[in-house]
Design a protein around this motif. Structure first.
Motif, PDB file in Angstrom:
ATOM      1  N   ASP A   6       0.826  -1.201   0.000  1.00  0.00           N
ATOM      2  CA  ASP A   6       0.000   0.000   0.000  1.00  0.00           C
ATOM      3  C   ASP A   6       0.866   1.259   0.000  1.00  0.00           C
ATOM      4  OD1 ASP A   6      -2.371  -1.486   0.024  1.00  0.00           O
ATOM      5  OD2 ASP A   6      -2.505  -1.445   2.218  1.00  0.00           O
ATOM      6  N   VAL A   7       1.911   1.260   0.804  1.00  0.00           N
ATOM      7  CA  VAL A   7       2.837   2.403   0.852  1.00  0.00           C
ATOM      8  C   VAL A   7       3.480   2.595  -0.508  1.00  0.00           C
ATOM      9  CG1 VAL A   7       4.994   3.264   1.855  1.00  0.00           C
ATOM     10  CG2 VAL A   7       3.287   2.164   3.324  1.00  0.00           C
ATOM     11  N   LEU A   8       3.972   1.513  -1.102  1.00  0.00           N
ATOM     12  CA  LEU A   8       4.620   1.581  -2.411  1.00  0.00           C
ATOM     13  C   LEU A   8       3.667   2.115  -3.474  1.00  0.00           C
ATOM     14  CD1 LEU A   8       7.136   1.031  -4.082  1.00  0.00           C
ATOM     15  CD2 LEU A   8       6.330  -1.318  -4.380  1.00  0.00           C
ATOM     16  N   ARG A   9       2.457   1.616  -3.500  1.00  0.00           N
ATOM     17  CA  ARG A   9       1.464   2.090  -4.485  1.00  0.00           C
ATOM     18  C   ARG A   9       1.161   3.577  -4.309  1.00  0.00           C
ATOM     19  NH1 ARG A   9      -2.557  -3.051  -4.042  1.00  0.00           N
ATOM     20  NH2 ARG A   9      -1.457  -4.384  -5.522  1.00  0.00           N
ATOM     21  N   ALA A  10       1.004   4.021  -3.068  1.00  0.00           N
ATOM     22  CA  ALA A  10       0.693   5.429  -2.806  1.00  0.00           C
ATOM     23  C   ALA A  10       1.842   6.332  -3.247  1.00  0.00           C
ATOM     24  CB  ALA A  10       0.396   5.630  -1.323  1.00  0.00           C
ATOM     25  N   ILE A  11       3.057   5.950  -2.921  1.00  0.00           N
ATOM     26  CA  ILE A  11       4.212   6.775  -3.298  1.00  0.00           C
ATOM     27  C   ILE A  11       4.421   6.739  -4.807  1.00  0.00           C
ATOM     28  CG2 ILE A  11       6.718   7.028  -3.096  1.00  0.00           C
ATOM     29  CD1 ILE A  11       6.410   6.320  -0.150  1.00  0.00           C
ATOM     30  N   GLU A  12       4.268   5.579  -5.424  1.00  0.00           N
ATOM     31  CA  GLU A  12       4.394   5.502  -6.890  1.00  0.00           C
ATOM     32  C   GLU A  12       3.352   6.386  -7.565  1.00  0.00           C
ATOM     33  OE1 GLU A  12       4.193   1.295  -7.724  1.00  0.00           O
ATOM     34  OE2 GLU A  12       6.393   1.140  -7.758  1.00  0.00           O
ATOM     35  N   TRP A  13       2.120   6.382  -7.047  1.00  0.00           N
ATOM     36  CA  TRP A  13       1.092   7.251  -7.620  1.00  0.00           C
ATOM     37  C   TRP A  13       1.518   8.715  -7.502  1.00  0.00           C
ATOM     38  CZ3 TRP A  13      -1.621  11.453  -6.229  1.00  0.00           C
ATOM     39  CH2 TRP A  13      -2.647  11.843  -7.088  1.00  0.00           C
TER      40      TRP A  13
END
Length: 128
Positions: A6-13
Motif C-alpha cells: 500500500d505504501v509503495l502504491r501510494a508513493i508511486e502514484w
C-alpha cells in the motif's frame, strides 16, 4: 497496520502524478527488529527516487526505550517524536510527550531523529 505494498502504491502514484519530493508518513506499527521490511522499503524508495521522507516515531512511549515504530526506523528517513510545549510560552517546561515512542532503536541507533510540536496544536478547522 498498513502494508508495504500500500505504501509503495501510494508513493508511486504520487511520483507519477505530482511533483512532490517530500512525504509524511504518520502511521506505523510496533516491531521487534531494528530494520523491519517496511523501513527497508522506505529506504529503497528514498534512494531510488531522491525523496525526503518524514515519519512519526509512534505512540508507544509508555513502553519506554526502543519503541520507535517501523516507518520511523528507516535509516534514510527522518523520524519525529511528539514535542509538547505544555501550552506555555516558556521553553523551561517543554518535553517529549510521554506517549511518543522513544529510542534508541533495538540495535542502539539514534532514533527518533528530531521532535516537533504534536500536542495541543491549534490550527484552522471547519469545526469552529
Amino acid at each position: 497496520s498498513i502494508s508495504g505494498i500500500d505504501v509503495l502504491r501510494a508513493i508511486e502514484w504520487a511520483i507519477d502524478n505530482t511533483t512532490a519530493k517530500i512525504f509524511n508518513m504518520s502511521f506505523g506499527a510496533e516491531v521487534e527488529e531494528d530494520d523491519p521490511a517496511l523501513a527497508r522499503l522506505i529506504d529503497e524508495i528514498i534512494d531510488v527516487h531522491g525523496l525526503t521522507v518524514v515519519a512519526a516515531a509512534g505512540n508507544e512511549g509508555e513502553k519506554g526505550e526502543k519503541s520507535v515504530g517501523d516507518t520511523g526506523l528507516a535509516f534514510n528517513g527522518i523520524s519525529v517524536a511528539n514535542w509538547d510545549t505544555r501550552g506555555t510560552f516558556s521553553k523551561q517546561d517543554d518535553r517529549v510527550h510521554p506517549s511518543s515512542s522513544q529510542g534508541p532503536s533495538i540495535a542502539g541507533r539514534f532514533k527518533p531523529d528530531m521532535a516537533a510540536p504534536g500536542t495541543q496544536i491549534l490550527s484552522a478547522s471547519n469545526q469552529g
